[in-house]
Design a protein around this motif. Structure first.
Motif, PDB file in Angstrom:
ATOM      1  N   ALA A  32      15.396 117.970 128.798  1.00 18.18           N
ATOM      2  CA  ALA A  32      14.993 118.199 127.411  1.00 18.18           C
ATOM      3  C   ALA A  32      15.166 119.664 127.032  1.00 18.18           C
ATOM      4  N   ALA A  33      14.760 120.573 127.931  1.00 17.82           N
ATOM      5  CA  ALA A  33      14.910 122.006 127.653  1.00 17.82           C
ATOM      6  C   ALA A  33      16.377 122.390 127.534  1.00 17.82           C
ATOM      7  N   ASP A  34      17.213 121.859 128.424  1.00 17.05           N
ATOM      8  CA  ASP A  34      18.651 122.174 128.368  1.00 17.05           C
ATOM      9  C   ASP A  34      19.258 121.697 127.056  1.00 17.05           C
ATOM     10  N   LEU A  35      18.915 120.478 126.645  1.00 22.00           N
ATOM     11  CA  LEU A  35      19.465 119.939 125.407  1.00 22.00           C
ATOM     12  C   LEU A  35      18.942 120.685 124.184  1.00 22.00           C
ATOM     13  N   ALA A  36      17.647 121.048 124.191  1.00 24.95           N
ATOM     14  CA  ALA A  36      17.088 121.811 123.071  1.00 24.95           C
ATOM     15  C   ALA A  36      17.777 123.168 122.948  1.00 24.95           C
ATOM     16  N   ALA A  37      18.066 123.793 124.099  1.00 27.14           N
ATOM     17  CA  ALA A  37      18.772 125.084 124.079  1.00 27.14           C
ATOM     18  C   ALA A  37      20.167 124.913 123.485  1.00 27.14           C
ATOM     19  N   GLN A  38      20.834 123.779 123.785  1.00 28.32           N
ATOM     20  CA  GLN A  38      22.152 123.516 123.207  1.00 28.32           C
ATOM     21  C   GLN A  38      22.057 123.336 121.697  1.00 28.32           C
ATOM     22  N   VAL A  39      20.987 122.688 121.241  1.00 20.81           N
ATOM     23  CA  VAL A  39      20.774 122.547 119.800  1.00 20.81           C
ATOM     24  C   VAL A  39      20.673 123.916 119.154  1.00 20.81           C
ATOM     25  N   LEU A  40      19.919 124.797 119.781  1.00 19.63           N
ATOM     26  CA  LEU A  40      19.669 126.119 119.194  1.00 19.63           C
ATOM     27  C   LEU A  40      20.895 127.019 119.233  1.00 19.63           C
ATOM     28  N   GLU A  41      21.834 126.752 120.139  1.00 22.39           N
ATOM     29  CA  GLU A  41      23.096 127.484 120.123  1.00 22.39           C
ATOM     30  C   GLU A  41      23.871 127.183 118.844  1.00 22.39           C
ATOM     31  N   ARG A  42      23.755 125.954 118.367  1.00 19.31           N
ATOM     32  CA  ARG A  42      24.476 125.544 117.169  1.00 19.31           C
ATOM     33  C   ARG A  42      23.655 125.744 115.896  1.00 19.31           C
ATOM     34  N   ALA A  43      22.308 125.647 116.017  1.00 19.72           N
ATOM     35  CA  ALA A  43      21.435 125.731 114.838  1.00 19.72           C
ATOM     36  C   ALA A  43      20.210 126.578 115.177  1.00 19.72           C
ATOM     37  N   PRO A  44      20.375 127.884 115.309  1.00 22.96           N
ATOM     38  CA  PRO A  44      19.262 128.739 115.748  1.00 22.96           C
ATOM     39  C   PRO A  44      18.085 128.789 114.781  1.00 22.96           C
ATOM     40  N   GLY A  45      18.278 128.356 113.547  1.00 23.99           N
ATOM     41  CA  GLY A  45      17.190 128.371 112.572  1.00 23.99           C
ATOM     42  C   GLY A  45      16.459 127.060 112.443  1.00 23.99           C
ATOM     43  N   TYR A  46      16.701 126.130 113.374  1.00 23.25           N
ATOM     44  CA  TYR A  46      16.076 124.810 113.303  1.00 23.25           C
ATOM     45  C   TYR A  46      14.754 124.847 114.052  1.00 23.25           C
ATOM     46  N   ALA A  47      13.653 124.999 113.305  1.00 18.60           N
ATOM     47  CA  ALA A  47      12.333 125.192 113.912  1.00 18.60           C
ATOM     48  C   ALA A  47      11.915 124.049 114.841  1.00 18.60           C
ATOM     49  N   PRO A  48      12.179 122.769 114.500  1.00 18.75           N
ATOM     50  CA  PRO A  48      11.768 121.697 115.413  1.00 18.75           C
ATOM     51  C   PRO A  48      12.374 121.813 116.806  1.00 18.75           C
ATOM     52  N   ALA A  49      13.597 122.352 116.903  1.00 18.21           N
ATOM     53  CA  ALA A  49      14.207 122.511 118.223  1.00 18.21           C
ATOM     54  C   ALA A  49      13.500 123.588 119.037  1.00 18.21           C
ATOM     55  N   TRP A  50      13.046 124.649 118.367  1.00 18.06           N
ATOM     56  CA  TRP A  50      12.256 125.667 119.078  1.00 18.06           C
ATOM     57  C   TRP A  50      10.942 125.063 119.574  1.00 18.06           C
ATOM     58  N   LEU A  51      10.313 124.239 118.751  1.00 19.65           N
ATOM     59  CA  LEU A  51       9.071 123.600 119.173  1.00 19.65           C
ATOM     60  C   LEU A  51       9.321 122.666 120.366  1.00 19.65           C
ATOM     61  N   LEU A  52      10.394 121.901 120.296  1.00 27.61           N
ATOM     62  CA  LEU A  52      10.724 120.984 121.381  1.00 27.61           C
ATOM     63  C   LEU A  52      11.035 121.755 122.662  1.00 27.61           C
ATOM     64  N   LEU A  53      11.744 122.878 122.531  1.00 27.72           N
ATOM     65  CA  LEU A  53      12.022 123.716 123.693  1.00 27.72           C
ATOM     66  C   LEU A  53      10.721 124.220 124.304  1.00 27.72           C
ATOM     67  N   GLY A  54       9.787 124.630 123.471  1.00 29.62           N
ATOM     68  CA  GLY A  54       8.492 125.086 123.968  1.00 29.62           C
ATOM     69  C   GLY A  54       7.745 123.988 124.694  1.00 29.62           C
ATOM     70  N   ARG A  55       7.742 122.792 124.135  1.00 25.61           N
ATOM     71  CA  ARG A  55       7.052 121.666 124.771  1.00 25.61           C
ATOM     72  C   ARG A  55       7.665 121.357 126.134  1.00 25.61           C
ATOM     73  N   ALA A  56       8.992 121.405 126.205  1.00 23.68           N
ATOM     74  CA  ALA A  56       9.661 121.120 127.479  1.00 23.68           C
ATOM     75  C   ALA A  56       9.357 122.197 128.511  1.00 23.68           C
ATOM     76  N   ARG A  57       9.386 123.445 128.105  1.00 26.09           N
ATOM     77  CA  ARG A  57       9.114 124.533 129.058  1.00 26.09           C
ATOM     78  C   ARG A  57       7.655 124.564 129.474  1.00 26.09           C
ATOM     79  N   ALA A  58       6.754 124.164 128.574  1.00 28.20           N
ATOM     80  CA  ALA A  58       5.326 124.183 128.903  1.00 28.20           C
ATOM     81  C   ALA A  58       4.990 123.202 130.014  1.00 28.20           C
ATOM     82  N   ALA A  59       5.869 122.232 130.255  1.00 30.56           N
ATOM     83  CA  ALA A  59       5.624 121.258 131.321  1.00 30.56           C
ATOM     84  C   ALA A  59       5.714 121.882 132.707  1.00 30.56           C
ATOM     85  N   ASP A  60       6.369 123.045 132.809  1.00 28.97           N
ATOM     86  CA  ASP A  60       6.519 123.753 134.091  1.00 28.97           C
ATOM     87  C   ASP A  60       5.650 125.012 134.048  1.00 28.97           C
ATOM     88  N   PRO A  61       4.594 125.091 134.870  1.00 31.34           N
ATOM     89  CA  PRO A  61       3.720 126.279 134.845  1.00 31.34           C
ATOM     90  C   PRO A  61       4.466 127.593 134.995  1.00 31.34           C
TER      91      PRO A  61
END
Length: 305
Positions: A32-61
């Protein structure tokens, strides 16, 4: 969680966002984090992708710092916080003041309005309106009557239905247009107002209500004192304010729980009531709903002016 914006403006980014959400739902936070990062490479202003990236990274302490950075980026792009980034930051231990923003609550319930009642009543065993009706009858008798009633956080109108027979003119207040549309269909309200409780209450004339009710509303407010003070101003002498709050193990303080809701200490309720000039007519423990098969502890309060 509120639904994200329909599109990032990039079809490939949207597809990868959908894949990222699916991966996270299946428990594969790394993908999920890898895919969200790919989204942000193409659409860096897409706030939901930043939120999704945060949720995915938060799963790993080990990646919590990176998660915080992602949530802050989402908040920068969505300053009203309709996506709930502050709530995620608070869960990671970052002080953000009011973690649950009005914009987040509005978006959450707009998306929830059509299935709200069934989920709340059948799924969560929600009983706040019934508890409040019973408490009013205990205090004022079975023939209790309240000519002018304010329903704070009225939602779809569950509280209005519980007050049939004892409420006269009903006015409802809610942040969510979707919820208000459902409340309007009940035909039980003389007027409905969209907005923050505190703002709408300030516009109400003094001594213009005989009863105010707030069922399962304060779980979204860190501080209930301002609402109590404004409600006290609006109540006529002898008027009542009946509400439920979620509780926690301590007597004081406000706790943001793992369920994303605020729990209030009973002593804070007492102190806020006194500061608002309201006397406690009833304050008792109550199971306000069920969560994961267990009762959620709380308090049933009726305050008098």
């Amino acid at each position: 969680m509120p639904a994200p914006a329909r599109s990032s403006g990039d079809l490939l980014a949207d597809r990868r966002y959908a894949w990222a959400e699916a991966a996270l739902a299946e428990g594969d936070a790394g993908a999920a984090a890898d895919l969200a990062a790919q989204v942000l490479e193409r659409a860096p202003g897409y706030a939901p992708a930043w939120l999704l990236l945060g949720r995915a990274r938060a799963a790993d302490p080990a990646l919590r710092a990176d998660a915080r950075s992602a949530f802050r980026a989402a908040l920068t792009l969505d300053p009203e916080d309709s996506l709930g980034a502050r709530l995620h930051l608070a869960e990671l231990g970052e002080g953000v003041g009011e973690a649950i923003s009005p914009a987040y609550v509005r978006a959450l319930f707009d998306g929830y309005a059509g299935r709200f009642e069934r989920h709340l009543v059948e799924g969560l065993g929600y009983c706040g309106p019934a508890l409040i009706r019973a408490a009013l009858e205990r205090l004022r008798g079975p023939d209790a009557s309240f000519p002018r009633v304010l329903d704070l956080g009225c939602g779809t109108g569950l509280m209005a239905r519980a007050l049939v027979g004892i409420a006269g003119t009903l006015a409802g207040i809610d942040l969510s247009p979707g919820m208000l549309a459902e409340a309007r269909r009940t035909s039980l309200y003389a007027r409905l107002h969209e907005g923050d409780l505190r703002d709408v209450l300030r516009a109400e004339p003094p001594s213009s209500a005989d009863l105010a009710v707030a069922a399962d509303v304060f779980i979204y407010l860190r501080e209930i004192g301002p609402v109590l003070r404004e409600t006290a101003r609006v109540l006529a002498p002898g008027g009542l304010f009946a509400f439920t709050v979620q509780g926690h193990a301590g007597a004081r303080g406000t706790v943001l729980g793992a369920d994303g809701r605020y729990a209030h200490g009973v002593e804070n309720v007492r102190e806020d009531a006194a500061a608002a000039g309201l006397a406690i007519a009833l304050l008792e423990p109550a199971e306000i709903r069920r969560q994961n098969g267990a009762g959620v502890p709380g308090w049933l309060a009726v305050l008098a002016r």
